[in-house]
Write a protein that holds these residues in place. Structure first.
Motif, PDB file in Angstrom:
ATOM      1  N   PHE A  13       0.831  -1.201   0.000  1.00 17.30           N
ATOM      2  CA  PHE A  13       0.000   0.000   0.000  1.00 17.30           C
ATOM      3  C   PHE A  13       0.868   1.254   0.000  1.00 17.30           C
ATOM      4  CE2 PHE A  13      -2.808   3.224   1.716  1.00 17.30           C
ATOM      5  CZ  PHE A  13      -4.045   2.913   1.159  1.00 17.30           C
ATOM      6  N   ILE A  14       0.607   2.154  -0.953  1.00 13.75           N
ATOM      7  CA  ILE A  14       1.430   3.355  -1.123  1.00 13.75           C
ATOM      8  C   ILE A  14       0.531   4.585  -1.171  1.00 13.75           C
ATOM      9  CG2 ILE A  14       3.001   4.559  -2.703  1.00 13.75           C
ATOM     10  CD1 ILE A  14       3.817   1.673  -3.668  1.00 13.75           C
ATOM     11  N   ARG A  15       0.878   5.592  -0.373  1.00 13.83           N
ATOM     12  CA  ARG A  15       0.091   6.831  -0.342  1.00 13.83           C
ATOM     13  C   ARG A  15       0.895   7.953   0.292  1.00 13.83           C
ATOM     14  NH1 ARG A  15      -2.391  10.048   2.971  1.00 13.83           N
ATOM     15  NH2 ARG A  15      -1.748   8.794   4.764  1.00 13.83           N
ATOM     16  N   LYS A  16       0.676   9.173  -0.203  1.00 11.20           N
ATOM     17  CA  LYS A  16       1.258  10.368   0.399  1.00 11.20           C
ATOM     18  C   LYS A  16       0.190  11.440   0.441  1.00 11.20           C
ATOM     19  CE  LYS A  16       5.157  13.584   0.015  1.00 11.20           C
ATOM     20  NZ  LYS A  16       4.376  14.839  -0.065  1.00 11.20           N
ATOM     21  N   SER A  17       0.154  12.224   1.517  1.00  8.74           N
ATOM     22  CA  SER A  17      -0.945  13.165   1.717  1.00  8.74           C
ATOM     23  C   SER A  17      -0.869  14.397   0.826  1.00  8.74           C
ATOM     24  CB  SER A  17      -0.987  13.614   3.190  1.00  8.74           C
ATOM     25  OG  SER A  17      -1.225  12.525   4.040  1.00  8.74           O
ATOM     26  N   GLN A  29       8.709   5.227  -1.309  1.00  3.89           N
ATOM     27  CA  GLN A  29       7.690   4.230  -0.974  1.00  3.89           C
ATOM     28  C   GLN A  29       7.549   3.204  -2.096  1.00  3.89           C
ATOM     29  OE1 GLN A  29       3.890   5.285   0.940  1.00  3.89           O
ATOM     30  NE2 GLN A  29       4.562   7.417   0.820  1.00  3.89           N
ATOM     31  N   ARG A  30       7.519   3.681  -3.330  1.00  3.13           N
ATOM     32  CA  ARG A  30       7.327   2.787  -4.473  1.00  3.13           C
ATOM     33  C   ARG A  30       8.481   1.812  -4.649  1.00  3.13           C
ATOM     34  NH1 ARG A  30       4.888   7.883  -7.831  1.00  3.13           N
ATOM     35  NH2 ARG A  30       2.677   7.465  -7.350  1.00  3.13           N
ATOM     36  N   GLU A  31       9.607   2.164  -4.080  1.00  3.74           N
ATOM     37  CA  GLU A  31      10.767   1.260  -4.130  1.00  3.74           C
ATOM     38  C   GLU A  31      10.778   0.312  -2.941  1.00  3.74           C
ATOM     39  OE1 GLU A  31      15.624   1.534  -3.632  1.00  3.74           O
ATOM     40  OE2 GLU A  31      14.492   3.311  -4.251  1.00  3.74           O
ATOM     41  N   ARG A  32      10.606   0.863  -1.742  1.00  2.00           N
ATOM     42  CA  ARG A  32      10.828   0.083  -0.529  1.00  2.00           C
ATOM     43  C   ARG A  32       9.630  -0.784  -0.118  1.00  2.00           C
ATOM     44  NH1 ARG A  32      14.531   2.631   2.905  1.00  2.00           N
ATOM     45  NH2 ARG A  32      14.063   0.982   4.409  1.00  2.00           N
ATOM     46  N   VAL A  33       8.418  -0.268  -0.287  1.00  2.00           N
ATOM     47  CA  VAL A  33       7.244  -1.015   0.180  1.00  2.00           C
ATOM     48  C   VAL A  33       7.046  -2.305  -0.624  1.00  2.00           C
ATOM     49  CG1 VAL A  33       4.748  -0.950   0.514  1.00  2.00           C
ATOM     50  CG2 VAL A  33       6.137   1.030   1.135  1.00  2.00           C
ATOM     51  N   ILE A  47      -0.956  -1.419  -4.436  1.00  2.00           N
ATOM     52  CA  ILE A  47      -2.102  -0.509  -4.364  1.00  2.00           C
ATOM     53  C   ILE A  47      -1.531   0.897  -4.180  1.00  2.00           C
ATOM     54  CG2 ILE A  47      -4.210   0.065  -3.111  1.00  2.00           C
ATOM     55  CD1 ILE A  47      -4.126  -2.935  -2.171  1.00  2.00           C
ATOM     56  N   ASP A  48      -1.412   1.620  -5.271  1.00  2.00           N
ATOM     57  CA  ASP A  48      -0.726   2.912  -5.280  1.00  2.00           C
ATOM     58  C   ASP A  48      -1.748   4.030  -5.428  1.00  2.00           C
ATOM     59  OD1 ASP A  48       0.869   5.128  -5.701  1.00  2.00           O
ATOM     60  OD2 ASP A  48       2.291   4.077  -6.994  1.00  2.00           O
ATOM     61  N   LEU A  49      -1.989   4.763  -4.343  1.00  2.00           N
ATOM     62  CA  LEU A  49      -2.922   5.882  -4.370  1.00  2.00           C
ATOM     63  C   LEU A  49      -2.248   7.186  -4.782  1.00  2.00           C
ATOM     64  CD1 LEU A  49      -4.733   3.824  -2.910  1.00  2.00           C
ATOM     65  CD2 LEU A  49      -5.417   5.629  -1.345  1.00  2.00           C
ATOM     66  N   GLY A  50      -0.922   7.203  -4.839  1.00  2.00           N
ATOM     67  CA  GLY A  50      -0.221   8.434  -5.162  1.00  2.00           C
ATOM     68  C   GLY A  50      -0.480   9.486  -4.093  1.00  2.00           C
TER      69      GLY A  50
END
Length: 236
Positions: A13-17, A29-33, A47-50
């Motif tokens: 799961f990837i997300r930034k506010s 995040q896209r690399e490590r998660v 699941i990448d919400l950007g």
């Protein structure tokens, strides 16, 4: 850590506010998660919400952007309830959600024997963890109240608010949208309106002006405002 099934699955799961989609933290995040998820499971769904809010209906009104209303999150929640994942992986707990919706995701995971794994683990002490989340939610709640109060005051004064539409910017007092004279966008907006008034299709308008169809429709929907600003400028 050994997988618990012959073929285990993980949701990364990837997300930034805030920020932009090419933000450094998002890239990290896209690399490590997913990398951590691949260490834990045989199959990984990303699941990448950007850039997306982490607050739900617990903190926001129903007509605002909310994490619990995102289709990807709704699908994830159902998948957790159905026991489709062995691991739910994120950078930290706040990436999943910043308010009480986190506990809804966690409950679904726990009931289906899905483990939560983080690149940066939260405090091991449960009380400290809960206090940190409660304080974070309270701070956001206060910010929302202040923001709403400021917006109400602007509306009472008749000020514009929000992000200025294409071709407009705030005046020096930060109260009213005016034509952005430092770019050609305002002139382009007027051209969009002129072309539409002559019966041109949205596709043709996009091809001729370089303005995408969605933005062009928004411009035409505010045509009275653009034409009023254009006339005011000519009179001035």
């Amino acid at each position: 850590m050994l997988s618990r099934k012959l073929m285990s699955r993980a949701a990364a799961f990837i997300r930034k506010s805030q920020g932009s989609d090419d933000d450094v933290f998002l890239e990290l995040q896209r690399e490590r998660v997913p990398a951590l998820a691949e260490q834990l499971a045989d199959e990984v769904d990303v699941i990448d919400l950007g850039v997306h809010t982490g607050f739900s209906v617990h903190m926001k009104s129903v007509d605002e952007e909310r994490i619990d209303a995102n289709p990807k999150v709704e699908t994830l929640l159902e998948a957790l309830r159905d026991g489709e994942y062995d691991y739910l992986v994120a950078w930290d707990d706040t990436r999943l959600a910043r308010d009480q919706f986190y506990w809804k995701l966690k409950r679904a995971a726990v009931l289906s024997d899905c483990l939560l794994e983080f690149v940066e683990n939260p405090p091991e002490d449960e009380l400290t963890f809960r206090v940190q989340r409660a304080v974070g939610s309270d701070v956001k709640r206060r910010e929302i109240k202040k923001s709403q109060a400021a917006m109400d005051a602007r509306e009472q004064r008749g000020d514009d608010h929000g992000r200025p539409p294409f071709g407009l910017c705030y005046d020096e007092d930060g109260r009213r949208w005016i034509p952005d004279r430092e770019s050609r966008e305002f002139a382009t907006a007027l051209e969009v309106i002129r072309l539409r008034e002559t019966g041109r299709s949205w596709r043709d308008i996009a091809d001729e002006t370089g303005v995408n169809r969605s933005t062009a429709r928004g411009i035409y929907g505010r045509r009275d405002r653009y034409l009023e600003e254009a006339e005011t400028g000519m009179v001035a």
